[in-house]
Each structure stands twice: as structure tokens, then as C-alpha cells.
Motif scaffolding. Structure first.
Motif, PDB file in Angstrom:
ATOM      1  N   CYS B 207       0.838  -1.201   0.000  1.00 52.33           N
ATOM      2  CA  CYS B 207       0.000   0.000   0.000  1.00 52.33           C
ATOM      3  C   CYS B 207       0.874   1.252   0.000  1.00 52.33           C
ATOM      4  CB  CYS B 207      -0.889   0.031   1.238  1.00 52.33           C
ATOM      5  SG  CYS B 207      -2.269  -1.077   1.143  1.00 52.33           S
ATOM      6  N   LEU B 208       1.840   1.288   0.907  1.00 55.27           N
ATOM      7  CA  LEU B 208       2.687   2.481   1.027  1.00 55.27           C
ATOM      8  C   LEU B 208       3.495   2.677  -0.253  1.00 55.27           C
ATOM      9  CD1 LEU B 208       3.872   2.136   4.737  1.00 55.27           C
ATOM     10  CD2 LEU B 208       2.233   3.772   3.799  1.00 55.27           C
ATOM     11  N   PHE B 209       3.961   1.573  -0.822  1.00 56.37           N
ATOM     12  CA  PHE B 209       4.705   1.640  -2.076  1.00 56.37           C
ATOM     13  C   PHE B 209       3.804   2.155  -3.200  1.00 56.37           C
ATOM     14  CE2 PHE B 209       5.876  -0.899  -5.960  1.00 56.37           C
ATOM     15  CZ  PHE B 209       6.985  -0.139  -6.302  1.00 56.37           C
ATOM     16  N   ALA B 210       2.607   1.553  -3.298  1.00 57.18           N
ATOM     17  CA  ALA B 210       1.724   1.866  -4.432  1.00 57.18           C
ATOM     18  C   ALA B 210       1.235   3.308  -4.385  1.00 57.18           C
ATOM     19  CB  ALA B 210       0.534   0.912  -4.441  1.00 57.18           C
ATOM     20  N   VAL B 211       0.921   3.811  -3.181  1.00 60.40           N
ATOM     21  CA  VAL B 211       0.412   5.171  -3.112  1.00 60.40           C
ATOM     22  C   VAL B 211       1.508   6.154  -3.539  1.00 60.40           C
ATOM     23  CG1 VAL B 211       0.919   5.775  -0.694  1.00 60.40           C
ATOM     24  CG2 VAL B 211      -1.128   6.652  -1.793  1.00 60.40           C
ATOM     25  N   GLY B 212       2.751   5.807  -3.193  1.00 64.04           N
ATOM     26  CA  GLY B 212       3.877   6.636  -3.640  1.00 64.04           C
ATOM     27  C   GLY B 212       4.001   6.626  -5.151  1.00 64.04           C
ATOM     28  N   VAL B 213       3.869   5.439  -5.752  1.00 66.21           N
ATOM     29  CA  VAL B 213       3.970   5.334  -7.207  1.00 66.21           C
ATOM     30  C   VAL B 213       2.859   6.140  -7.879  1.00 66.21           C
ATOM     31  CG1 VAL B 213       3.791   3.727  -9.151  1.00 66.21           C
ATOM     32  CG2 VAL B 213       5.141   3.104  -7.142  1.00 66.21           C
ATOM     33  N   ALA B 214       1.652   6.060  -7.303  1.00 69.13           N
ATOM     34  CA  ALA B 214       0.531   6.779  -7.907  1.00 69.13           C
ATOM     35  C   ALA B 214       0.796   8.277  -7.928  1.00 69.13           C
ATOM     36  CB  ALA B 214      -0.753   6.475  -7.128  1.00 69.13           C
ATOM     37  N   PHE B 215       1.253   8.832  -6.782  1.00 69.40           N
ATOM     38  CA  PHE B 215       1.460  10.275  -6.743  1.00 69.40           C
ATOM     39  C   PHE B 215       2.741  10.694  -7.463  1.00 69.40           C
ATOM     40  CE2 PHE B 215      -1.641   9.968  -3.232  1.00 69.40           C
ATOM     41  CZ  PHE B 215      -2.581  10.825  -3.784  1.00 69.40           C
ATOM     42  N   ALA B 216       3.701   9.775  -7.569  1.00 66.61           N
ATOM     43  CA  ALA B 216       4.874  10.073  -8.407  1.00 66.61           C
ATOM     44  C   ALA B 216       4.410  10.255  -9.850  1.00 66.61           C
ATOM     45  CB  ALA B 216       5.904   8.947  -8.300  1.00 66.61           C
ATOM     46  N   GLY B 217       3.450   9.409 -10.260  1.00 66.18           N
ATOM     47  CA  GLY B 217       2.912   9.507 -11.617  1.00 66.18           C
ATOM     48  C   GLY B 217       2.198  10.827 -11.844  1.00 66.18           C
ATOM     49  N   THR B 218       1.311  11.210 -10.910  1.00 59.86           N
ATOM     50  CA  THR B 218       0.577  12.456 -11.127  1.00 59.86           C
ATOM     51  C   THR B 218       1.538  13.644 -11.089  1.00 59.86           C
ATOM     52  OG1 THR B 218       0.069  12.548  -8.769  1.00 59.86           O
ATOM     53  CG2 THR B 218      -1.626  11.639 -10.206  1.00 59.86           C
ATOM     54  N   GLN B 219       2.568  13.556 -10.251  1.00 61.25           N
ATOM     55  CA  GLN B 219       3.511  14.669 -10.181  1.00 61.25           C
ATOM     56  C   GLN B 219       4.351  14.759 -11.460  1.00 61.25           C
ATOM     57  OE1 GLN B 219       3.116  16.854  -8.129  1.00 61.25           O
ATOM     58  NE2 GLN B 219       4.905  18.163  -8.292  1.00 61.25           N
ATOM     59  N   ALA B 220       4.579  13.596 -12.106  1.00 64.14           N
ATOM     60  CA  ALA B 220       5.293  13.618 -13.385  1.00 64.14           C
ATOM     61  C   ALA B 220       4.530  14.457 -14.400  1.00 64.14           C
ATOM     62  CB  ALA B 220       5.502  12.199 -13.907  1.00 64.14           C
ATOM     63  N   ILE B 221       3.203  14.472 -14.285  1.00 62.73           N
ATOM     64  CA  ILE B 221       2.412  15.356 -15.158  1.00 62.73           C
ATOM     65  C   ILE B 221       2.477  16.787 -14.639  1.00 62.73           C
ATOM     66  CG2 ILE B 221       0.134  15.816 -16.151  1.00 62.73           C
ATOM     67  CD1 ILE B 221      -0.576  12.905 -15.663  1.00 62.73           C
ATOM     68  N   ALA B 222       2.330  16.942 -13.310  1.00 64.45           N
ATOM     69  CA  ALA B 222       2.260  18.293 -12.730  1.00 64.45           C
ATOM     70  C   ALA B 222       3.497  19.124 -13.081  1.00 64.45           C
ATOM     71  CB  ALA B 222       2.095  18.196 -11.212  1.00 64.45           C
ATOM     72  N   VAL B 223       4.678  18.481 -13.064  1.00 64.70           N
ATOM     73  CA  VAL B 223       5.894  19.263 -13.325  1.00 64.70           C
ATOM     74  C   VAL B 223       5.981  19.721 -14.777  1.00 64.70           C
ATOM     75  CG1 VAL B 223       7.288  18.300 -11.464  1.00 64.70           C
ATOM     76  CG2 VAL B 223       7.286  17.180 -13.691  1.00 64.70           C
ATOM     77  N   GLN B 224       5.161  19.144 -15.640  1.00 63.84           N
ATOM     78  CA  GLN B 224       5.195  19.588 -17.031  1.00 63.84           C
ATOM     79  C   GLN B 224       4.405  20.877 -17.231  1.00 63.84           C
ATOM     80  OE1 GLN B 224       7.219  17.795 -18.630  1.00 63.84           O
ATOM     81  NE2 GLN B 224       7.202  16.037 -17.245  1.00 63.84           N
ATOM     82  N   LEU B 225       3.476  21.138 -16.304  1.00 62.31           N
ATOM     83  CA  LEU B 225       2.494  22.176 -16.576  1.00 62.31           C
ATOM     84  C   LEU B 225       3.016  23.587 -16.359  1.00 62.31           C
ATOM     85  CD1 LEU B 225      -0.616  20.482 -14.946  1.00 62.31           C
ATOM     86  CD2 LEU B 225       0.160  20.378 -17.309  1.00 62.31           C
ATOM     87  N   THR B 226       3.821  23.787 -15.332  1.00 61.28           N
ATOM     88  CA  THR B 226       4.198  25.148 -14.959  1.00 61.28           C
ATOM     89  C   THR B 226       5.680  25.369 -15.226  1.00 61.28           C
ATOM     90  OG1 THR B 226       4.826  24.498 -12.750  1.00 61.28           O
ATOM     91  CG2 THR B 226       2.533  25.090 -13.098  1.00 61.28           C
TER      92      THR B 226
END
Lengths: 298, 578
Positions: B207-226
Motif C-alpha cells: 500500500c505504502l509503495f503503491a500510493v507513492g507510485v501513484a502520486f509520483a505519476g501524477t507529479q510527473a504530469i504536474a511538473v510539465q504544466l508550470t
């Protein structure tokens, strides 16, 4: 003529590094002083001491008749400063920054601001994050030049500017000088200093190594002489004050100390001169003379 | 000039860095020359990944172990304290019953699926807070190694070398995923040591691993935006906040139909539904991981479609000249700080509404369940579970808002190190005026953020409990009296900034430690003195508890003294960019 900036024996250490090691600097009111030195010599550190951003460990400094550390806020109204590496706020437009910084330096002259925007070809509606390095530099330059101040402090102001813009900057500095403003121009672009400055102050490793007007400094150095002769150049290399002499069958190239120029010329005309080129030292040569021997020892 | 502030010192430091990474650099240059001599060799978009990985892990050699330790302590400490708090099965059953029937408790801590093992209890109690910590960690990590580097121009330097354009993102993702894996592994080991079953331990770690992977993924998008790291972190915080809110709303609604499905929109909700030691639904971990992988894939695609340094969100042109709002140093401070303040006020207001609106029904528990009262009482410390719950909610909001206060103070150091403070301070702005233009925000802004949070909670509570204006008044007051605790933490940041500028970021450490102790401390019986060290422990428990002026007055005094010391130090010290 009164003194705008005077500093003597400035010392500043950062940890174990001695950035300033007894530096002396004088700028007369109304003059343009070229502040020369290689990277890391202490130019920016000196300027930051003069601006009251950092405090010298030893030595005296006075700026426009005040103490740069104690009276900094009052003094800053009378000067404007352009750093060598301008960072801007990403969400502020260039025009906003010009007004903001100008306002912090005694107020912006609106007509002058408009004129400078045009001459430097700057779009003031762009936001800080969109400007290139050269354009960020222009924002700071316009803010400083449009401000109503007595003293302008430039720390390598043309880094990142293209040659056309460098030329605009030179014109602006010349105009400011005519208005009687005092300018401290730190640079390592020698042609810029040569074109703009009345006097230069050359520093190395935190110490002043040479100061004076360009004419005075030239006097202390050597003139390069190239001659085609009608006879064989014998004995010329042994004349007093002659250095680096190279002789061909009927040619001579070498350098001569300025106070021995007369002797060399007499010897040359005694042999017979076909062509003669003599060139005063460029600032580059002056500069190198101060850095090379010790630089090599380093 | 940034590096010229202490020219030689800075140069020296650079040289030191360079010599350290000399080995890695050598490797790259070999690689480049190989590519150069092979005609037609195409530059792989992941080239230079190994070099970047080494660089990144060197930069994170302190930060990562601290995060991992915090997570380890969260899991281990929680398990240990639950063991002491609920020794008998009867106690655990009561707890289970109360969580099952009470929306407020579910909203705070998530649903509890099984009470027969310590593992299941630990998973229930840690996945919310632990998942949030992992989320914050990956957001900061990804931004730090991608957009922040790009913004600083360092990436351009690397990008012109033998580094493919995807390499930085790949390096950041590898580091983040690696760190999450390490955290998951540590959790497995801790639970095995405590004698819990292997399958459940693997599920909790997963669980702890997967939640990190999920938010690492969304942040990979977030850093592209600004275009800025700060804004990318802001988007990351927004994603985490919305995800946490969805979990809260969904958990409060529970399985009784209604809005329960909302929790399924959030990675925080997913990992709660893995049920470690209570069925171990592995496929939910799979869903979480898959979401992370898909999001990261989108991040790569967006990255390949944009320019280096550019963002996706368009930059609008600004005004050609400064308006009346931007005159002087205070105008600048307001311009830089105000958007963050408004964002936090809006965020806490919304969160407050959600927390407040689930206050109904909590008082029914009073006689049924002593255990729930026991936990929540430890946070709130007063009788009357509704009051206690709302006091706890406010204290949660206070801890979140403390982050705002620290962030607002640290903007000073950010302005200084970036070189943006220098032109202002070499203008007719005194050091105190400049610092004051920023510090007004942590000082007054903290109160405004807490008032907004209190207002939201009051609106929510008044809506469901009746006595609307009464609750609004009580909760706004509760929010405001939490403010001095925020001031103390922020003022510690000011003191560091003035007296030990190079250590200014330790203010985040002060914040983290305070929240950590304030959160886990009450669960552990021992160490009341430790809890008493945090300012939150001294805030009067309002509503419900007795109100005292004394702690508020002395906390304010402590803040004033710390701030004063910091400002005196700042006036006397050099402005420095390193």
C-alpha cells in the motif's frame, strides 16, 4: 572635485577564503571609473560592501559622504545598481519591475523610461520567467538608467547583451556622464572600459594593483615598435629598455619602455628607416602585464 | 551575481562538487565520444540516466533517510501504541463497532475492517497519515529533480551534454519509486518483527509503495504544466489535498450508499481498501500501481511535446507598467505572498466544511463506546464527543496551516538565495522593511487561514447540528486561538533565517517534528513531556474545554522574542546567496 566613493584597506573573508585583502578604491564625483579584474578577484564583493549588503571585516569605506553599512537606506535613494546576473520575479512583468526598482532608487523619469524601452527594444509586458538573460539584464539597466540618482553602480552590466545593445549601453553611459553622474563600472570587457572610462582601478586577488588614468598607465608601459630598415639591425637588442627584440636581415620588432623610446628611435634612424609602425599598449596588454607573471606563479 | 557574492568561497564549493562528481563525469564523456565516433548512432532519450541517478541520490543523501525514518516511526510507533492501548480483544471490538457506526471517526482515520490482529489495526491507523507522508515526499522529490532543476537552468547545462531529454524525469521517478519501495520494505520488516502475518505485512508495505507510485505519476504530469518548481509543488499539494478530501468524504459516507464511492476516486481511498490482514485485496494495489504508471506515461508524452524550460499552462502578458498596488517594498511583498495566502484560505475553508459537516451523530457514541472517546479525547482532551471531535478537527487544520506559516517565512530565504532580494535591498528598502513586507503574511495570514478553516468547520457543523451562527462563532474563535501555535513554529523559522541563514530550511524540520509528535504523541501513553514541547499541546481545547488566555499570551511572547532575535540577526548579517 569631491569624492563619491572612497575605500581603503577593505578586508572581507568568507570562511577561510580572503575575498578582499586590503582593497583601495576611489571614485571622484562626475567621473566614470573602470573597475577591472579577472573572475573571482573581488569586484562583486567590493560592490556588495559599498552597497551595504555585506559588511567588511576591516578597512574604511565611504559612499556619497555616508557610511555604506550604517546609512544604507538613505544612501540607496541616491544610487542605482545593476547586478551582473539579474534574476526577476516570474510573475511580475518587466515594466512592473522597472517601476518597482526605479521607485526604490529615487523614482523613475517617465519620459526617460519610455525612451530607454525603445532604444533597448524591450517588451515590458513579458513576465520575468519569459525573458532571456540579455533581456533580464535590460530590465535592470533601464530601471537604473531611468532612475533619478547621483551614482550608478554597474557590475558587469553587459553580460548577455548582443553587440548592438552593448553599443546602446555605451551611448547611455556617455550621456549619463555628460549629465554629471558618477559611474562605477565593473567589467572585464576591456574595450568597453577603454571606450567609457576616465580612470581604471585594476584589482587582483582582493588587492588593488594599479590605478590611474589610461594615459598615466600607458606611460608606465611599453610601446611596440616594428620597423623595416635599410641596413642590418645590429646592437638594437642591447639598447637600454628594449625587450622581446626580434631581428631579421633588415627588420626589427620589439617592445620598448616608454622612457627609452627616444634612444631606440635614434638608433633606428642611424641605421636608416624604410617603414615604421609604433603602437601604444592596448588596455589588454596593460591588463595582461598585471596578471600574467603572478598568474603563472599561481 | 549569485556566485560572486562570496566569489572564492562559492568557487571553492563548486570545485569541491565538481571533483566529487569527476568520476561520473568521466564516464559520460567516454559515452559521448563513443556516440560521436559512430555515425548514425542515435541519442537515446534516456542517456545519462545513470549519471543523473548518482547525482540525485547524492543530493538526497540526508533527505531520503529522514523521510524513511519518519515513515518507519509512524508504522512502528502506531503498532506499538495500539498494542498498549487496546490489549484485550473486547477493547478492539468496541473500537471496531464505533468506527463502523460513526462517520466522524471514519472521516478522521478511515474505515476499520478487522479487529482481530494488531496488523489490521495498524494498517487502519497508519495508511491515512503514512500515505499522506509518502505522497508529500514523492511530490517534493519529483519536482526537486525535474522542474526545479529545469527552472534553475542546471538542467540545460546537463541537457546539452550526453543526457537524453527523458533522463531527468526517469531519474526522478527511479529515485521516488526506489524510496517508496524502501519504505514499503521497512514496513514489512517492522510488522514481521511485531509477529504479524507475512501476507498482511506485504499488503501494508505494498500500500505504502503503491500510493507513492501513484502520486509520483501524477507529479510527473504536474511538473510539465508550470515553469516554476514552486508552482509544480503547488499543483502537487492541490492533487494531494483533493485526493485526501475525497477519501475523507467517501469514508465519512461509508458503505451505506450515498457518497461512499467518492473514496474510490482517490489513491488514498484505494490503499485503504486493500484490507491488509483482513482479506488482502491485492488487485487494489494493482489498480493503484497501474494508475501511477499510466500517469507517468502521460507525463513522458507531455514532456516530449514541450520545450525545455517551457510549461503547458500559457503565460499571459503582464501590464507594461506597475499599478499603484506595486509601489514600494510592501507592494512587492503583497504581490509575492498574497496568492499563496488566498489559496490556503480557500483550501482550509473547504476542508473545514467537510470536517464540520460530519460532526453529527458523534454524541450518540458517548455511552456505547469508551474506546473511541479514549482516542479522540486524547486529541481533544475534553468531554462531549462532538466538541472534542470539532476541537480535534481544528487542531488538524492548525497543523496544516503551520506548514503555510513556515512556507511564508521561508520565502525570505528563497528571495535571498535566488538573488532577487539583492536589487531590492540595494534600493531604498531597509532590511526590516523588506523582511516585514513578507513576515506580515505568516503573522496575520496565519490568523486569516485559521479563521477561514474555523469558518468552514463552523458552517459545516452548523449546517448539520443546527444553531448555525452559534457554531460559526465558536469555530472561528477556535481557529483563531490556534494561531499562536503557528506563530511559534513560524518564528523559529525567522530566528533561523536571521541567525543561522544556511540552516533556514531546518524550519521545515521543526514543523515536521512538531506535527509528528503532536499526532503520534497522544496515542502513546508515555512521553507527555514530549507532547508538551509542541505548541499545539498548549492551545485551549475549544470548543468544549476551558479557555485560558495565559498559554496564548506566552506563546505570542515566545514568537515575538524569536522573531525579534531573527530580525536583529538579519540586520547585522551579510546578505548572501549561499
Amino acid at each position: 572635485m569631491t569624492t563619491a566613493i572612497s575605500a581603503s584597506g577593505l578586508v572581507k573573508t568568507f570562511g577561510r577564503t580572503r575575498a578582499l585583502d586590503g582593497l583601495d578604491l576611489t571614485v571622484q564625483e562626475g567621473e566614470v571609473l573602470g573597475f577591472l579584474g579577472p573572475n573571482g578577484a573581488g569586484k562583486s564583493t567590493t560592490i556588495r560592501v559599498l552597497l551595504g549588503l555585506i559588511r567588511a571585516d576591516a578597512g574604511q569605506a565611504s559612499l556619497l559622504g555616508g557610511d555604506p553599512w550604517r546609512d544604507r537606506v538613505a544612501l540607496h535613494k541616491r544610487l542605482a545598481y545593476v547586478p551582473g546576473d539579474v534574476t526577476l520575479w516570474r510573475n511580475l512583468s518587466g515594466g512592473e519591475v522597472i517601476d518597482l526598482l526605479g521607485g526604490l532608487h529615487g523614482g523613475v523619469d517617465a519620459a526617460r523610461r519610455a525612451d530607454l524601452l525603445e532604444r533597448f527594444e524591450l517588451d515590458p509586458t513579458k513576465k520575468g520567467g519569459q525573458y532571456s538573460k540579455g533581456n533580464r539584464q535590460k530590465v535592470a539597466l533601464i530601471a537604473a538608467l531611468a532612475s533619478d540618482v547621483e551614482l550608478l553602480v554597474f557590475d558587469e552590466p553587459t553580460s548577455g547583451l548582443d553587440p548592438l545593445m552593448e553599443e546602446v549601453f555605451r551611448q547611455c553611459v556617455a550621456e549619463e556622464r555628460q549629465r554629471g553622474r558618477t559611474i562605477l563600472l565593473s567589467s572585464h570587457i576591456l574595450s568597453e572600459v577603454e571606450a567609457l572610462c576616465d580612470r581604471v582601478n585594476i584589482i587582483r586577488a582582493g588587492k588593488t594593483v594599479e590605478t590611474g588614468s589610461l594615459t598615466e598607465l600607458r606611460h608606465l608601459t611599453r610601446t611596440t615598435v616594428q620597423a623595416e630598415l635599410t641596413g642590418a639591425p645590429t646592437g638594437l637588442e642591447n639598447l637600454p629598455g628594449v625587450h622581446d627584440a626580434k631581428t631579421g636581415a633588415a627588420t626589427f620588432t620589439g617592445q620598448v619602455d616608454n622612457d627609452h623610446l627616444d634612444g631606440l628611435l635614434k638608433a633606428l634612424t642611424a641605421i636608416g628607416v624604410k617603414t615604421l609602425v609604433s603602437r601604444p599598449p592596448t588596455l589588454e596588454e596593460l591588463f595582461l602585464r598585471h596578471y600574467e607573471p603572478e598568474g603563472a606563479a599561481r | 551575481m549569485n556566485t560572486a557574492t562570496a566569489p572564492d568561497a562559492a568557487e571553492k564549493a563548486e570545485r569541491k562538487k565538481a571533483s566529487k562528481s569527476k568520476n561520473t563525469l568521466k564516464k559520460t564523456s567516454k559515452k559521448t565520444s563513443k556516440f560521436a565516433t559512430e555515425p548514425g548512432a542515435q541519442k537515446n532519450s534516456d542517456d545519462g540516466l545513470r549519471v543523473l541517478l548518482k547525482l540525485a541520490s547524492h543530493r538526497d543523501r540526508i533527505m531520503l533517510p529522514v523521510w524513511m525514518y519518519a515513515l518507519l516511526a509512524t508504522v512502528g510507533g502506531t503498532a506499538y501504541s495500539l498494542k498498549k492501548l487496546y490489549p484485550a480483544q473486547a477493547d478492539r471490538d468496541k473500537l471496531g463497532a464505533s468506527i463502523g457506526t460513526n462517520p466522524s471517526l471514519r472521516a478522521l482515520y478511515g474505515p476499520l475492517y478487522d479487529t482481530h490482529t494488531l496488523g489490521a489495526l495498524t494498517a487502519w491507523r497508519t495508511l491515512g497519515f503514512g500515505g499522506l507522508l509518502v505522497g508529500i515526499m514523492v511530490v517534493l522529490l519529483i519536482t526537486r529533480h525535474t522542474r526545479a532543476e529545469e527552472e534553475s537552468g542546471r538542467l540545460e547545462l546537463l541537457g546539452s551534454g550526453a543526457v537524453g531529454r527523458n533522463a531527468p524525469l526517469s531519474a526522478a521517478l527511479s529515485i521516488a519509486v526506489g524510496a517508496c519501495f524502501g519504505i514499503g520494505l521497512l514496513a514489512v520488516v517492522v510488522m514481521l518483527v511485531l509477529g504479524q502475518g507475512i501476507a498482511g505485512a506485504l499488503a501494508l508495505g505494498g500500500c505504502l509503495f503503491a500510493v507513492g507510485v501513484a502520486f509520483a505519476g501524477t507529479q510527473a504530469i504536474a511538473v510539465q504544466l508550470t515553469e516554476t518548481g514552486r508552482a509544480a509543488n503547488g499543483i502537487g499539494a492541490l492533487i494531494l489535498g483533493v485526493a485526501y478530501l475525497l477519501r475523507t468524504v467517501g469514508d465519512a459516507a461509508g458503505n451505506s450508499g450515498g457518497a461512499g464511492w467518492v473514496a474510490w476516486l482517490s489513491p488514498f481511498g484505494w490503499i485503504e481498501r486493500v484490507h491488509p490482514w483482513a482479506g488482502n485485496r491485492w488487485w487494489v494495489i494493482g489498480v493503484t500501481l497501474a494508475a501511477g504508471v499510466v500517469a507517468a506515461g502521460i507525463g513522458y508524452r507531455v514532456q516530449n511535446a514541450r520545450d525545455l524550460g517551457g510549461g503547458l499552462l500559457p503565460q499571459r502578458p503582464g501590464p507594461p507598467s506597475a499599478g499603484p498596488g506595486l509601489r514600494g517594498v510592501f507592494g512587492l511583498g503583497r504581490r509575492l505572498q498574497q496568492p499563496t495566502l488566498l489559496g490556503w484560505m480557500a483550501g482550509l475553508f473547504v476542508f473545514g466544511i467537510v470536517m464540520g459537516s460530519i460532526a453529527k451523530g458523534i454524541d450518540q457514541l458517548l455511552n456505547e463506546n469508551q474506546q473511541a472517546e479514549k482516542i479522540i479525547g486524547r486529541y481533544g482532551g475534553v468531554r462531549g464527543l462532538t466538541d472534542s471531535y470539532l476541537a480535534t478537527a481544528i487542531s488538524f487544520l492548525g497543523m496544516a496551516a503551520a506548514f503555510y506559516a513556515v512556507q511564508a517565512v521561508l520565502r525570505l530565504r528563497g528571495e535571498e538565495t535566488s538573488g532577487r532580494a539583492e536589487p531590492v535591498l540595494s534600493g531604498a528598502a531597509g532590511r526590516l522593511a523588506w523582511a516585514g513586507s513578507h513576515l506580515v503574511f505568516p503573522a496575520i495570514g496565519s490568523a486569516l487561514v485559521m479563521a477561514a478553516g474555523g469558518l468552514g468547520t463552523g458552517v459545516g457543523a452548523g449546517w448539520v447540528l443546527g444553531d448555525f451562527w452559534g457554531w460559526v462563532g465558536r469555530m472561528v474563535k477556535a481557529g483563531l486561538i490556534t494561531t499562536p501555535a503557528l506563530w511559534v513554529i513560524a518564528a523559529a523559522g525567522v530566528a533561523l533565517f536571521g541567525l543561522r541563514p544556511k540552516w533556514t530550511s531546518a524550519a521545515y524540520g521543526v514543523f515536521g517534528l512538531t506535527v509528528f509528535i503532536a499526532n503520534l504523541g497522544p496515542l502513546v501513553n508515555a512521553g507527555q513531556w514530549l507532547v508538551d514541547l509542541t505548541p499545539f499541546a498548549h492551545i485551549p481545547k475549544v470548543p468544549g474545554g476551558a479557555f485560558h488566555w495565559a498559554p496564548l499570551v506566552w506563546m505570542t511572547l515566545v514568537s515575538v522574542v524569536l522573531t525579534g532575535a531573527g530580525l536583529v540577526g538579519f540586520r547585522r548579517r551579510d546578505v548572501s546567496s549561499d
